[in-house]
Each structure stands twice: as C-alpha cells, then as structure tokens.
Write an enzyme that holds these catalytic residues in place. Structure first.
Site, PDB file in Angstrom:
ATOM      1  N   ASP A 160      60.863 -62.635 -81.758  1.00  0.00           N
ATOM      2  CA  ASP A 160      61.661 -62.873 -83.049  1.00  0.00           C
ATOM      3  C   ASP A 160      60.548 -63.085 -84.065  1.00  0.00           C
ATOM      4  OD1 ASP A 160      63.570 -64.060 -84.858  1.00  0.00           O
ATOM      5  OD2 ASP A 160      64.923 -63.557 -83.021  1.00  0.00           O
TER       6      ASP A 160
ATOM      7  N   HIS B  46      63.501 -59.336 -87.741  1.00  0.00           N
ATOM      8  CA  HIS B  46      63.372 -60.573 -87.012  1.00  0.00           C
ATOM      9  C   HIS B  46      61.720 -60.126 -86.509  1.00  0.00           C
ATOM     10  CE1 HIS B  46      66.545 -63.127 -87.494  1.00  0.00           C
ATOM     11  NE2 HIS B  46      67.466 -61.919 -87.241  1.00  0.00           N
TER      12      HIS B  46
ATOM     13  N   GLU C 229      70.625 -58.376 -88.512  1.00  0.00           N
ATOM     14  CA  GLU C 229      70.341 -59.012 -89.704  1.00  0.00           C
ATOM     15  C   GLU C 229      69.160 -58.255 -90.303  1.00  0.00           C
ATOM     16  OE1 GLU C 229      71.756 -63.667 -88.783  1.00  0.00           O
ATOM     17  OE2 GLU C 229      69.900 -63.093 -87.512  1.00  0.00           O
TER      18      GLU C 229
HETATM   19  C1  ACM Z   1      72.323 -62.851 -83.734  1.00  0.00           C
HETATM   20  O1  ACM Z   1      73.057 -64.037 -83.719  1.00  0.00           O
HETATM   21  N1  ACM Z   1      71.599 -62.933 -84.780  1.00  0.00           N
HETATM   22  C2  ACM Z   1      72.472 -61.784 -82.887  1.00  0.00           C
END
Ligand code: ACM
Ligand code: ZN
Length: 532
Positions: free
Chosen positions: A156, A227, A301
């Site tokens: 991430d 991410h 996202e």
């Molecule tokens: C998430 O909680 N962004 C998968």
C-alpha cells in the site's frame, strides 16, 4: 457442546469420551495432510482410546462427520480441509488447548459443512508490519475458527512488504518509512519512530506451508494501480509524472495537505509499457509463491486525474478506443486478469474495479463500500461473482461501539442491492483489519477477538441467528483464547449496551485524537476482573 462455529447437526448419545485418553491414531493416506495438526493438538495418552481419520467421498468439500463413542472417535471427510475442520471441532469441544479443562466430549454424531466456501480475513501489513510469528499466530487462530482464506494486504502507500528479486528497491526503499502518523486521520503528528519490515520469499513459503497444514489458503494482495506510493518511492518512473518522494509517513488526512502533497494517492501509469512490464514481473514472482488460484489486485480508490493529462495514458485511450478513464481502468483489469488466467489464477478486486462497461466479468468483486454500489448489482446480473466485506459489518479496525459485534454476527448478505436470488453469486464473506491505527498485536487482537467468532459463525453456520445463545458460547470460548494469551475484548465492550456518549467520543477521536479509548477502557475492565 460448546462449539464455534455452530455445527449443522449434533446428535447426542449416552456417555463421554476423554480426548486426552486417545493413544491410538490412524489416518487414511489420502487425508494425511491433517496429521501435522493432529500431532500438535492431541497429546497421545495411555487410555487406549482410538482416533481414526477415514476418507468418505460422500462428505462435501469442507464437510465432515464425527462419530464419538466411549472407545474412540472416527472422523470422516473427503478432503484434507474437511478433516482439519473436524479436528478443530474436537479441539474446541474438548478444550484441548486449556491445560486444566475437562478434555471430554459427549458421545454422539456431529455432521457439519459450511454455508460459504470462502471465509476470509484481511490483514493489512502495509500500514504496520507484524512479521512471521504474528501472522502464524493469526493463521492458527483463524483455523481454530474455520476461516479458510488469509487475505494478505502486502502493499500500500505506507509500505511494500514482500521481496521481489527483480526489483530490490521495492523493499530496500519501499519497506521503510521515517515514522507513523498518530492521533487519527486529521491528526498532524508522527510518532518519530522509523517503521520497516518485509517478508522474504523464503518466509512467504514458510507461512504458506504453515497455513496449508491448517486448512488456510493465502490470497496475496498487491494493490494497484493506486495505493502505490511505496512502489513510486522506489521506482518513480512507474507513475505518469516522475516525482521523487519518500514512502509517506502519513496515512491521509491533514498532513499531506499541509505538506502541499494533495495528490499523494496516485495511480501507476498504465499507458507506459514499462510499467505494465513491471506489474507482470511482480505477478510472476508472487504467483510462484502462492498456490491459491486467486490473486487480489486491490483496485480501490483509483485517482484518474493524472491519466487524463498524461501523454502515454492518452495515447493508450486512443489506441484502444477507450471512452473514459473508467474504461481505461477496466482495460487494465482485463489485461491483468488475462495474464493471471494464464497462470491459472482469477483476479479479485475491490468493488471500484467494476466501473467500466468493458470489464471482463470473470473478475471477482469484493464489496466493501458501506453504501449501495449499483455496479455490484450490475456485475451480478451479468454473471459476476462477489465477496462480501461490507464496511459496517466486517471492518474490524473500527471500534465495537461503531461496528458492533452483534451486527457482524447477524450479518444478512441480502443488503445493498444483493438479493436472495443472487445467492449463487456470493462466494463468501471476509473480515478486514486495516492497521493505520493498529501498531501492535495487543491492539490487533483486541479489535479481532471475539469478533472472529462472530464472523466465523456468520460465514459457516446456516440458519437463524440467536445472539443470546451465541454469547454463551463466546463466553465458554474465553478460556481457549486465554490459553493462547489473546488480548480479546471483554463482554462489556462486545455485548454492552451502546452508550451514545462513548460512541460519539470514539467516532470523533477516530478522526482526531486518541484511537485507543475503547482499548484502554477494555484494559481497565480486565484489570478490575483481575485479568492481566
Ligand atoms: C478499502 O477499504 N479501500 C478497500
Ligand atoms: Zn500515464
């Protein structure tokens, strides 16, 4: 019998069997995969009682039957996993981990099989790294609860946690950050303590083998195309604009705005063939390590502003005839899916992967957003499959006052657009522990236990839920958690009446202030009860 998750059918007969008297163990060769667990659970006594593990093709994939008489136990299963779950049932019913417990079980027959084939748990090790011993402990406890998939969130923005031999900087640079944000999403402070850590490929193999012996498959997640900040810190050319930045020490909120880094969550440049090559190389190395025929590529996202301006991304859109950035994201997912299928693996992504109409519907969507996502409904209608991880039920990084355990236990899959007629499209459910505000196992265990019991039953046991009856079994399970030294939440926390004042205070502090209010409250309750 006090068993979590509640078995399908228990038929009690006269008599009892002392499981510590088991001395004579025989396992059918086909099911030998459960022998490591049996060796670790049963101490061979002198009592002469027998334990037989017998292959029975009539048992379902993970199902089993246990016949208990005063002379011994017979386990019937058709797979290693079914046999492992049967052993875990005996382990829990006989409290075998608890030294001074009875270790007896009532005679009779237990017939069991799960409602859902996928019962997963996500552990985020990007935000905080826990390491081999900790993850093995989680796997051991998952197996005890008959959870069968560890969803390992290995990368991430905040860290890259898996060795990739072809790209050593991913861990040399991407696995380290200067410090960690504290005091909540809108807090502006760091703890001043450098944080780092990653798994070598050898360690990954060790963990995968350990999990397999316990019936747990491991699903790696490499979050992409967004991410991805830890990867950009190592190889800035992966992004649309080559900007040299460190692995961020903040998890979001106010700090990046103050530092003038509004675009800190960025997407990889998928219009750049070198970036696509990098991704395939990473998939090559990771796929070798995990035999599980699924691969999670995140996909949540995803910011698209840079794609719209990037010459390479614009060129990709034109060349492929993609009408917008959603189609561009779907194009990416399709490319990766095609590559993974070539390795015998299916792609899983968070529900944001469903935006583009050109998506290959063989991808699996993990439904996490709390609200209705119409794209999920559409995906199901088009034949797609889903995993349920709805935030308000299964995000265990949120306090009990906010996401109550009862809600998890009483989870009803037919919400947010998913209907009973869609049952066949639901592969199963997953809990998630994101670790922005969970720096150690002491807190992680508090967030996760006994919620794991609630999730376990929601995923395994069919039929009506009875919260009061369940609470009795949760209470009876406590000595087992004690035997493992687990820092679980007390009854006052997981089953207490919601106190609006405390709930609001906790919620407010999650964004700004002290994330550990409930944890501290629990510690005080434990102290009052004389637990350590
Ligand atoms: C998430 O909680 N962004 C998968
Ligand atoms: Zn680009």
């Amino acid at each position: 019998m006090n068993i979590i998750p509640r078995p399908l059918k228990v038929e009690q007969r006269q008599g009892k069997l002392d499981l510590s008297a088991v001395s004579d163990i025989e396992i059918d060769a086909d099911l030998d995969g459960c022998s490591a667990l049996i060796d670790s659970v049963f101490t061979r006594g002198e009592g002469g009682a027998s334990l037989r593990v017998v292959r029975d093709a009539s048992c379902s994939d993970e199902g089993y039957r246990i016949e208990i008489t005063p002379d011994g136990v017979k386990i019937f299963a058709s797979t290693q996993r079914g046999a492992v779950w049967a052993v875990q049932t005996l382990r829990v019913a006989g409290m075998l981990d608890v030294e001074d417990a009875h270790h007896t079980v009532e005679c009779g027959v237990i017939e069991d099989a799960p409602e859902y084939g996928w019962r997963g748990l996500l552990i985020d090790e990007a935000r905080h790294f826990f390491g081999v011993q900790a993850i093995k402990r989680i796997i051991e406890l998952m197996s005890l609860h008959k959870l069968n998939v560890l969803h390992w969130h290995l990368t991430d923005d905040s860290g890259w946690r898996i060795e990739i031999k072809k790209y050593p900087l991913l861990t040399e640079i991407g696995a380290k950050r200067s410090q960690s944000q504290i005091n909540g999403w809108w807090g502006v402070d760091g703890d001043g303590i450098p944080h780092s850590g990653y798994y070598t490929q050898e360690q990954i193999r060790e963990v995968v083998a350990f999990a397999a012996e316990r019936g747990v498959s491991i699903l790696p997640e490499i979050d992409m195309p967004a991410h991805f900040a830890a990867a950009f810190a190592a190889y800035p050319w992966l992004a649309c604009r080559d900007i040299k930045r460190d692995v961020p020490w903040y998890f979001g909120g106010e700090v990046p705005i103050r530092e003038g880094v509004k675009d800190w969550n960025r997407s990889a440049c998928i219009g750049n063939p070198d970036t696509m090559r990098f991704i395939c190389d990473v998939l090559d190395e990771i796929s070798e390590l995990f035999p599980f025929p699924y691969f999670h590529i995140g996909g949540d996202e995803v910011p698209t502003e840079e794609w719209k301006k990037c010459p390479k991304c614009k060129e990709l859109m034109k060349r492929e005839g993609l009408k917008d950035v959603d189609e561009m994201h779907a194009w990416f997912n399709n490319k990766v899916q095609e590559y993974l299928l070539g390795k015998g693996k299916r792609l899983i992504g968070w529900n944001e992967v469903l935006k583009g109409d050109n998506l290959d519907r063989s991808v699996i969507a993990q439904y996490w957003v709390p609200k209705l996502d119409r794209n999920v409904v559409k995906h199901i209608k088009l034949g797609g499959e889903v995993l349920m991880s709805k935030h308000q039920y299964f995000y265990f990084d949120h306090d009990y006052a906010v996401n109550p355990m009862r809600r998890t236990y009483e989870f009803e899959p037919y919400i947010s657009g998913v209907k009973p007629k869609h049952r066949a499209s639901i592969l199963g459910i997953e809990g998630a522990v994101w670790t922005e505000w969970i720096p150690d196992m002491y807190k992680l265990e508090f967030m996760l236990f006994p919620r794991m019991a609630a999730q376990s039953e929601a995923g395994w046991s069919s039929g009506k839920r009875d919260w009061k009856e369940f609470l009795k079994r949760v209470k009876a399970f406590e000595p087992i958690l004690d035997a493992f030294g687990v820092n679980y939440a007390e009854e006052e926390i997981y089953a207490g009446k919601p106190n609006l004042f405390r709930k609001l205070r906790i919620q407010r502090n999650f964004f700004y202030g002290d994330q550990n209010i409930e944890l501290k409250y629990n510690a005080a309750i434990k102290q009052r009860k004389g637990k350590n």
